[in-house]
Design an enzyme around this catalytic site. Structure first.
Site, short mmCIF file in Angstrom:
data_model
loop_
_atom_site.label_atom_id
_atom_site.label_comp_id
_atom_site.label_asym_id
_atom_site.label_seq_id
_atom_site.Cartn_x
_atom_site.Cartn_y
_atom_site.Cartn_z
N CYS A 65 -5.51 12.40 13.16
CA CYS A 65 -6.19 11.13 12.94
C CYS A 65 -6.05 10.29 14.18
O CYS A 65 -5.48 10.73 15.18
CB CYS A 65 -5.63 10.42 11.72
SG CYS A 65 -3.99 9.81 11.98
N LYS A 103 0.84 -1.20 0.00
CA LYS A 103 0.00 0.00 0.00
C LYS A 103 0.87 1.26 0.00
O LYS A 103 0.67 2.16 -0.81
CB LYS A 103 -0.90 -0.01 1.25
CG LYS A 103 -1.53 1.32 1.57
CD LYS A 103 -2.46 1.25 2.76
CE LYS A 103 -1.82 1.39 4.13
NZ LYS A 103 -1.45 2.75 4.55
N ASN A 104 1.84 1.29 0.92
CA ASN A 104 2.60 2.53 1.09
C ASN A 104 3.66 2.77 0.02
O ASN A 104 4.34 3.80 0.03
CB ASN A 104 3.21 2.58 2.50
CG ASN A 104 2.13 2.75 3.56
OD1 ASN A 104 0.98 3.06 3.24
ND2 ASN A 104 2.50 2.55 4.81
N ARG A 125 -8.67 -0.83 4.40
CA ARG A 125 -7.77 0.21 3.89
C ARG A 125 -6.40 -0.35 3.56
O ARG A 125 -5.67 0.23 2.75
CB ARG A 125 -7.60 1.31 4.94
CG ARG A 125 -8.77 2.22 5.09
CD ARG A 125 -8.39 3.45 5.88
NE ARG A 125 -7.07 3.91 5.47
CZ ARG A 125 -6.14 4.36 6.29
NH1 ARG A 125 -6.36 4.46 7.57
NH2 ARG A 125 -4.97 4.74 5.83
N ARG A 157 -0.23 14.39 13.47
CA ARG A 157 0.34 14.23 12.13
C ARG A 157 0.36 15.51 11.29
O ARG A 157 -0.31 15.60 10.25
CB ARG A 157 -0.37 13.10 11.39
CG ARG A 157 -0.28 11.79 12.15
CD ARG A 157 -0.91 10.66 11.43
NE ARG A 157 -0.10 10.14 10.34
CZ ARG A 157 -0.47 9.14 9.57
NH1 ARG A 157 -1.63 8.56 9.76
NH2 ARG A 157 0.30 8.71 8.60
N ASP A 159 4.27 0.51 12.30
CA ASP A 159 3.11 -0.17 11.70
C ASP A 159 2.99 -1.63 12.14
O ASP A 159 2.03 -2.31 11.77
CB ASP A 159 3.18 -0.09 10.17
CG ASP A 159 2.93 1.32 9.66
OD1 ASP A 159 2.42 2.15 10.43
OD2 ASP A 159 3.24 1.60 8.48
N1 EPU Z 1 5.69 14.61 11.26
C1 EPU Z 1 5.69 15.95 11.58
N2 EPU Z 1 5.69 16.84 10.55
C2 EPU Z 1 5.68 16.47 9.25
C3 EPU Z 1 5.67 15.11 8.93
C4 EPU Z 1 5.68 14.20 9.97
O1 EPU Z 1 5.69 16.32 12.75
O2 EPU Z 1 5.68 17.34 8.38
C5 EPU Z 1 5.71 13.60 12.34
C6 EPU Z 1 4.44 12.76 12.38
O3 EPU Z 1 3.40 13.41 13.08
C7 EPU Z 1 4.93 11.50 13.06
C8 EPU Z 1 6.37 11.38 12.51
O4 EPU Z 1 6.73 12.67 12.06
O5 EPU Z 1 4.95 11.68 14.43
C9 EPU Z 1 6.59 10.40 11.39
O6 EPU Z 1 5.57 10.55 10.42
P1 EPU Z 1 5.78 10.27 8.87
O7 EPU Z 1 5.65 11.55 8.15
O8 EPU Z 1 7.00 9.46 8.63
O9 EPU Z 1 4.49 9.39 8.56
P2 EPU Z 1 3.67 9.43 7.21
O10 EPU Z 1 4.61 9.66 6.09
O11 EPU Z 1 2.49 10.28 7.37
C10 EPU Z 1 3.96 6.88 6.61
C11 EPU Z 1 3.05 5.72 6.41
C12 EPU Z 1 2.45 5.30 7.74
C13 EPU Z 1 3.59 4.94 8.69
C14 EPU Z 1 4.56 6.12 8.82
C15 EPU Z 1 5.78 5.82 9.66
C16 EPU Z 1 2.25 6.10 4.16
C17 EPU Z 1 1.12 6.44 3.26
N3 EPU Z 1 2.00 6.10 5.46
O12 EPU Z 1 3.16 7.93 7.16
O13 EPU Z 1 1.66 4.15 7.50
O14 EPU Z 1 3.09 4.62 9.96
O15 EPU Z 1 5.01 6.52 7.50
O16 EPU Z 1 6.47 4.74 9.14
O17 EPU Z 1 3.33 5.79 3.70
C18 EPU Z 1 -0.08 2.60 7.88
O18 EPU Z 1 0.21 2.06 6.80
O19 EPU Z 1 -0.88 2.06 8.72
C19 EPU Z 1 0.51 3.89 8.22
C20 EPU Z 1 0.00 4.69 9.15
#
Ligand code: EPU
Length: 423
Positions: free
Chosen positions: A117, A22-23, A399, A122, A307
């Site tokens: 969420c 998915k990701n 999802r 996030r 995850d």
């Molecule tokens: N964060 C910030 N500011 C930002 C971006 C992130 O503070 O601008 C914080 C987030 O709030 C969090 C941390 O940094 O505390 C890491 O978040 P990250 O941005 O890495 O997460 P993401 O890119 O939104 C992806 C996956 C998630 C997975 C995370 C961590 C996708 C679509 N989603 O999310 O997947 O948990 O990386 O590995 O790639 C899932 O599949 O169930 C899922 C939630």
């Protein structure tokens, strides 16, 4: 709303083929926005999130067709709309992956701001910091983030991320492919899905080095062509099935999976007493007589994935001894704890740590969860529990897990979906 009903307490066994990730699929769909022709994506998992991103790309003007099974064709030559509406973004945060490619291709991206969420606040400040460093003007108004490139387009920049963010780096990487000059991203996320996106962008004609490492260098090019790709396997799906073998006292082989991508999970399962063997693209997990407790601290890749935190906690509830599970990525990712307690688990929470005291067994109960991986942990708990477990809000599972009940049924689990009214 659909429910999943599990009659637990029996070991599962056999082989299961892992679906596309998915990701990895979501950012690659977003990257098709950058091309001006027809892309073919294969091994795309059939999930609610992949259908949502396909719909989003269509909203932007592309022609998207699901040819057969796991193959999609995306014709992005007709993309003219730069707005991702609230209706779509609210159902899937990853819609913000359209920001980078849209501003690069059309000079503007207007995307509804994703709210908080179930697993935390996030924010997307790092995505915006990166786009701003490339010269974009950013305005937040009426619940939307409006990103505009200057008239001469984006320009390369040196960007050091304040924190590791997976989709944040993906957005900046996609925007930088068409910027003038060189962009260097430091402290970049190293997840395999970032590498997969980098490889796809290179196929499209981008000049990128270091995707999948902490420093990514991108030399901007004038345009990108469309390209074809096979989506990499889903490491979290694979790890979930491996954990299911462990919690049920069973033995499962996941096929079509690269063991390197699940190294941290393999190590932890071995700490718990599982026998894990890798042969080519097959990983076999055999449960011990009795699981041992283990401490876990989530971390960015190659550390233990957040995850998989909820699913491993399910395991620890019936392991011998006490485990401390620390969640360092998301501040609120313990929604499964209260539900696991209803099944007999002994878990206490303090700050970002959960202390799990192993009990002799779990007992089936009616449970529900508020996010995808928490739901997966309840499925695992249900497979191990004595008696019947009824899981509601199954749409969370839909999802991110393709054909979940079918795959578990084939492994011998007594699991079925009951179609509900509404929702
Ligand atoms: N964060 C910030 N500011 C930002 C971006 C992130 O503070 O601008 C914080 C987030 O709030 C969090 C941390 O940094 O505390 C890491 O978040 P990250 O941005 O890495 O997460 P993401 O890119 O939104 C992806 C996956 C998630 C997975 C995370 C961590 C996708 C679509 N989603 O999310 O997947 O948990 O990386 O590995 O790639 C899932 O599949 O169930 C899922 C939630």
């Amino acid at each position: 709303m659909d429910k999943i009903i599990i009659e637990g307490g029996r070991p599962i066994g056999g082989a299961v083929k892992i679906s596309g990730a998915k990701n990895a699929a979501l950012p690659i769909f977003a990257a098709t926005i950058l091309g001006d022709g027809v892309s073919r994506l294969a091994n795309v998992p059939d999930l609610r999130d992949t259908r949502t991103i396909a719909k989003l790309i269509e909203e932007l003007g592309a022609k998207v067709a699901r040819d057969h099974g796991d193959e999609y064709t995306v014709d992005s030559s007709t993309i003219t709309n730069y707005e991702a509406p609230y209706e779509l973004v609210k159902t899937m945060r990853a819609s913000c992956l359209a920001l980078g490619p849209l501003v690069a291709r059309l000079g503007r991206a207007k995307v509804s701001l994703p709210g908080g969420c179930a697993i935390g606040e996030r924010p997307i400040d790092q995505h915006l910091k990166g786009l701003s460093a490339l010269g974009a003007d950013i305005e937040l108004a009426h619940g939307y983030v409006d990103v505009k490139a200057p008239p001469k387009g984006l320009t390369g920049a040196h960007i050091t991320m304040d924190m590791i963010t997976v989709t944040g780096v993906m957005n900046i990487m996609m925007a930088a492919t068409l910027a003038k000059g060189r962009t260097v991203i430091e402290n970049a996320a190293r997840e395999p899905e970032v590498l997969a996106l980098g490889e796809y962008l290179i196929k499209m004609g981008a000049n990128i080095e270091g995707a999948g490492t902490a420093t990514i260098t991108i030399e901007g090019v004038a345009s990108l062509r469309s390209a074809d790709i096979v989506i990499i396997p889903d490491r979290i799906e694979a790890a979930t099935f491996m954990a299911a073998a462990a919690i049920t006292g069973g033995s499962v082989t996941v096929t079509d999976m690269d063991a390197a991508m699940v190294g941290a999970v393999i190590d932890k399962l071995a700490d718990c007493g599982c026998k894990v063997e890798t042969l080519g693209a097959d990983i076999s997990v055999q449960a011990p007589e009795k699981l041992r407790s283990a401490n876990i601290s989530t971390a960015p890749y190659p550390g233990f994935p957040t995850d998989m935190q909820a699913q491993m906690m399910a395991l620890m509830t019936i392991a011998n001894g006490t485990s401390v599970i620390k969640e360092t990525i998301f501040e609120n990712r313990f929604m499964h704890v209260a539900e696991l307690r209803r099944m007999g688990a002994d878990i206490s929470l303090g700050g970002n740590s959960a202390t799990v005291l192993g009990v002799s067994h779990l007992s089936g109960a009616e449970v529900m969860a508020t996010d995808l991986r928490a739901s997966a942990s309840l499925v695992l708990a249900g497979l191990a529990a004595e008696g019947e477990t009824v899981i509601s809000r199954v749409y969370h599972l839909d999802r991110g897990y393709e054909h979940l009940e079918e795959k578990f049924s084939r492994l011998g689990a007594n699991i079925r979906r009951v179609k509900g009214e509404g929702g």
